[in-house]
Design a protein around this motif. Structure first.
Motif, PDB file in Angstrom:
ATOM      1  N   VAL A 273       0.821  -1.223   0.000  1.00 27.90           N
ATOM      2  CA  VAL A 273       0.000   0.000   0.000  1.00 27.90           C
ATOM      3  C   VAL A 273       0.848   1.264   0.000  1.00 27.90           C
ATOM      4  N   ARG A 275       2.984   2.027  -2.158  1.00 32.45           N
ATOM      5  CA  ARG A 275       2.998   2.497  -3.557  1.00 32.45           C
ATOM      6  C   ARG A 275       1.745   3.292  -3.888  1.00 32.45           C
ATOM      7  N   SER A 276       0.684   3.054  -3.128  1.00 33.84           N
ATOM      8  CA  SER A 276      -0.572   3.773  -3.389  1.00 33.84           C
ATOM      9  C   SER A 276      -0.680   5.043  -2.557  1.00 33.84           C
ATOM     10  N   HIS A 278      -0.202   5.309   0.828  1.00 34.11           N
ATOM     11  CA  HIS A 278      -0.674   5.130   2.200  1.00 34.11           C
ATOM     12  C   HIS A 278       0.506   4.688   3.063  1.00 34.11           C
ATOM     13  N   LEU A 465      -8.500  -1.148   2.110  1.00 36.65           N
ATOM     14  CA  LEU A 465      -7.786  -1.544   0.902  1.00 36.65           C
ATOM     15  C   LEU A 465      -7.634  -3.061   0.916  1.00 36.65           C
ATOM     16  N   ALA A 606       2.760   0.468 -11.896  1.00 36.09           N
ATOM     17  CA  ALA A 606       1.385   0.916 -12.134  1.00 36.09           C
ATOM     18  C   ALA A 606       0.878   0.343 -13.455  1.00 36.09           C
ATOM     19  N   PRO A 642      -7.748  -0.793 -13.572  1.00 37.58           N
ATOM     20  CA  PRO A 642      -7.705   0.451 -12.787  1.00 37.58           C
ATOM     21  C   PRO A 642      -8.736   1.456 -13.304  1.00 37.58           C
ATOM     22  N   ASP A 670      -7.397   0.681  -7.830  1.00 36.63           N
ATOM     23  CA  ASP A 670      -6.394   1.733  -8.021  1.00 36.63           C
ATOM     24  C   ASP A 670      -5.327   1.251  -9.018  1.00 36.63           C
ATOM     25  N   TYR A 672      -2.396   0.257  -8.777  1.00 40.97           N
ATOM     26  CA  TYR A 672      -1.524  -0.848  -8.360  1.00 40.97           C
ATOM     27  C   TYR A 672      -2.305  -2.127  -8.065  1.00 40.97           C
ATOM     28  N   ASN A 674      -4.987  -2.538  -6.092  1.00 42.09           N
ATOM     29  CA  ASN A 674      -5.682  -2.634  -4.803  1.00 42.09           C
ATOM     30  C   ASN A 674      -7.142  -2.225  -4.968  1.00 42.09           C
ATOM     31  N   VAL A 676     -10.117  -0.403  -3.390  1.00 45.55           N
ATOM     32  CA  VAL A 676     -10.305   0.603  -2.341  1.00 45.55           C
ATOM     33  C   VAL A 676     -11.803   0.692  -2.046  1.00 45.55           C
TER      34      VAL A 676
END
Length: 679
Positions: A273, A275-276, A278, A465, A606, A642, A670, A672, A674, A676
């Motif tokens: 996370v 990378r996103s 967070h 996430l 990404a 995404p 997202d 990457y 994940n 959300v």
């Protein structure tokens, strides 16, 4: 070109999770049932399965990283047999006296039954000799008494022995002499010395930590030996502190693995996370037997040395994890008063939930999900077909006992399980001075995402996430962690009397010990990193606060910076500090160094955005019960792109996990990968 595979294997109570990274390609994930009778068998099965998927050979494996629950389960189940204890003469009752404190929840000690001690009184032997707190010898080591103690244990067949002599953190010479006697007189004994397990003060905690190490050593070393026999590759084992070390190093100190599996999950979640965007999150790792909760602050899971496993205090550095018996296999039962309860007992992997069709006889959380349609009628891409009718029959019986409709009983089981998880999250946030509403939840593990929507409601979290392949995130986390070993030395001295030369000398010794371990692990000098920290307190306090210490020479500026960090940390934790109050001088207690050997981590890239239409991932509908039965759309996660957004009610399925999206919630993918989830 020869292939180089790095494989992460996390052995859980129900499934063994496997992730393989080809250094020239991508990731492959799979699962295989755990084998509780001999976890090494499930480990070998997992390696064979992932090699088969890749068309690779054992010779292609560059490294195996492993998270294990062998030590944890032994302690949680209290399987501690034939353990002996050697301590300083006159201190044979240290385990009995303990801390003279009654656990939280017992307002009156009259109602508290003292648990049995880890070593019964008749298996404790005192040996003469005495050091003071500086390490100066007051009475010489009594070799005659040491020989008598060693022979006493040998003659009674006691083969696991912990040695904790008074003040050996200051000078280990008496303990080393005791080990020499044991090697000579009782060569079959497995021995743990407190000066090697935990070189810091507090005799009771040091004694118990050393005894726990001795207790798990035979089982852990036997397990590691069976693995290395079956899989002839370099084996790295996950430690509780968030690092890995080779099996050879871990075999000497198996206590460092007591939170091996949960630690990998928290690190994997932090890595994914980050990378996103967070950096600070709450992680929730839901398995078949239990749920593990941790906090990640600025990309790093928080550490503690105040942990315990079962009823045993264990003072080694470990990721601060709270574990509750709230997994997919947790059993639902009716209490004598007629109330519905869930856990902490689990149906485990064998026989497992009713719906597994392996002879299970009790309703579990997984059965409730299956009956309400929230999980598919087969798991792991069809490998594990579910007998939903058997689960429903079991639930009908339980619901009849409770006087409830089946759906209400199943929903009640899930609600209780969600609150059990929520209480664990509160324990690790609110009780640590953190506002839980500031932190997104990272839900992973096979059962982690199943209750994510309810947890957002119950706790007021901003978002949840769900990483890609959440069921295998702990195994993936094993590929993201550095080699790490911790070293500690107690030096209790007031700040005003602290000699910078003493600081420099102790930190140099600790960094030398850490460097020697990293050298044995194959890290060249230019690849070794050292992280310093220190435990400080106000004079008169019973407990310390740990703060990071800067690099560079430990001079006057170093000392002032550490003290300033201590005041700040104390204020953040407790709401006050004595920054400018000379009546409360600061005291240094423990100095610490972590030796870190960096490894090559997987690269997360990404992905390009899709067309924003999630209907390409829709596979149909099925009846799902949220507040009422309704035909609910079902999506395959791997077909989402995404930018896709799904409105609840819906169910999003993938190989190792499922996300039931409740009405009023939205899930978006997202860049990457994940999911959300927000209200």
């Amino acid at each position: 070109m020869a292939r180089r595979l790095r494989i992460g294997i996390d052995t859980g109570g129900t499934f063994t999770d496997v992730v393989a990274q080809d250094e020239h390609g991508g990731l492959v994930t799979t699962k295989t049932p755990s084998t509780p009778a001999d976890p090494a068998e499930g480990f070998a099965n997992g390696v064979a399965k992932v090699l088969g998927l890749l068309g690779a050979r054992p010779a292609d494996i560059a490294a195996l990283s492993h998270g294990t629950t062998v030590a944890t389960n032994r302690l949680l189940e209290d399987r501690i047999d034939d353990l002996g204890f050697i301590t300083t003469e006159g201190f044979e009752s240290v385990l009995e006296i303990a801390r003279q404190s009654v656990p939280d929840g017992y307002g009156n000690s009259y109602f508290w039954v003292k648990p049995p001690r880890i070593v019964p009184a008749h298996r404790v032997r005192g040996v003469g000799g005495r050091l003071d707190h500086t390490g100066a010898e007051i009475r010489p080591f009594d070799e005659g008494a040491a020989v008598a103690a060693a022979r006493w244990f040998r003659d009674r067949g006691v083969r696991a022995i912990g040695v904790c002599l008074l003040h050996s953190y200051a000078d280990p010479s008496h303990e080393l002499a005791m080990r020499d006697v044991l090697r000579r007189e009782h060569p079959d004994a497995v021995v743990s010395l407190s000066c090697e397990v935990l070189r810091e003060y507090r005799e009771y905690e040091r004694s118990v930590t050393t005894l726990v190490d001795a207790a798990v050593k035979p089982a852990m070393n036997g397990y590691l030996a069976r693995i290395t026999e079956r899989v002839a590759s370099r084996l790295l084992v996950m430690k509780s502190n968030g690092g890995v070390l080779s099996a050879e190093e871990v075999a000497g100190q198996p206590i460092t693995t007591v939170l091996s599996g949960p630690a990998a999950g928290a690190l994997g979640a932090a890595f994914v996370v980050a990378r996103s965007g967070h950096g600070s999150v709450v992680t929730l790792d839901g398995g078949g037997t239990s749920t593990d909760v941790a906090v990640v602050l600025d990309g790093e899971p928080t550490l503690t040395t105040e942990g315990s496993i079962g009823r045993h205090p264990v003072k080694i550095p470990m990721i601060d994890i709270v574990t509750v018996g709230a997994g997919g296999g947790s059993v639902a039962w009716r209490s004598p008063e007629g109330a519905l309860k869930v856990g902490p007992r689990s149906a485990g992997a064998d026989p497992g939930p009713l719906c597994y069709g392996r002879g299970g006889t009790e309703v579990t959380v997984t059965d409730a999900h299956a009956v309400l349609g929230r999980i598919p009628p087969h798991l792991l891409g069809g490998e594990v077909p579910l007998d939903v009718a058997a689960a429903r029959r079991g639930l009908e019986t339980l619901a009849g006992d409770l006087g409830l409709p089946v759906e209400r009983a199943a929903a009640g089981i899930l609600e209780i399980s969600a609150w059990n998880q929520a209480n664990a999250i509160r324990q690790i946030t609110v009780k640590r001075g953190l506002d839980v509403r500031d932190y997104p939840l990272v839900a992973f593990g096979g059962s982690g995402p199943l209750l994510a929507c309810r947890l957002l409601d119950v706790l007021g979290l901003p978002a949840a996430l769900v990483p890609e392949n959440p069921g295998n995130l702990s195994a993936f986390g094993l590929l993201t962690v550095d080699a790490r070993n911790d070293h500690v030395r107690t030096r209790v001295v007031r700040d005003a009397e602290l000699d910078p030369a003493l600081l420099a000398s102790v930190y140099a010794d600790l960094e030398g010990e850490a460097a020697a371990t990293l050298a044995r692990e194959g890290f060249a000098e230019d690849r070794r990193r050292f992280a310093r920290s220190a435990d400080l307190r106000y004079h008169g306090q019973a407990f310390e606060v740990r703060v990071a210490a800067p690099a560079g020479p430990p001079d006057e500026g170093f000392r002032a910076q550490v003290v300033r960090r201590f005041h700040d940390a104390h204020e953040a934790l407790y709401g006050y500090c004595y920054r400018d109050d000379p009546r409360h001088p600061v005291e240094w207690v423990n100095l610490r160094v972590s030796g870190i050997g960096p490894i090559e981590r997987p690269r997360l890239t990404a992905r390009p955005a899709g067309d924003g239409d999630p209907s390409r991932a829709r596979t149909g509908t099925r009846g799902v019960y949220f507040d009422a039965w309704a035909e609910t759309p079902v999506y395959r996660r791997e077909k989402l792109a995404p930018g896709d957004t799904i409105e609840g009610p819906a169910v999003i399925e993938e190989f190792g996990s499922t996300l039931p999206l409740h009405p009023g919630f939205t899930a978006a993918l997202d860049p990457y990968g994940n999911l959300v989830v927000t209200r």
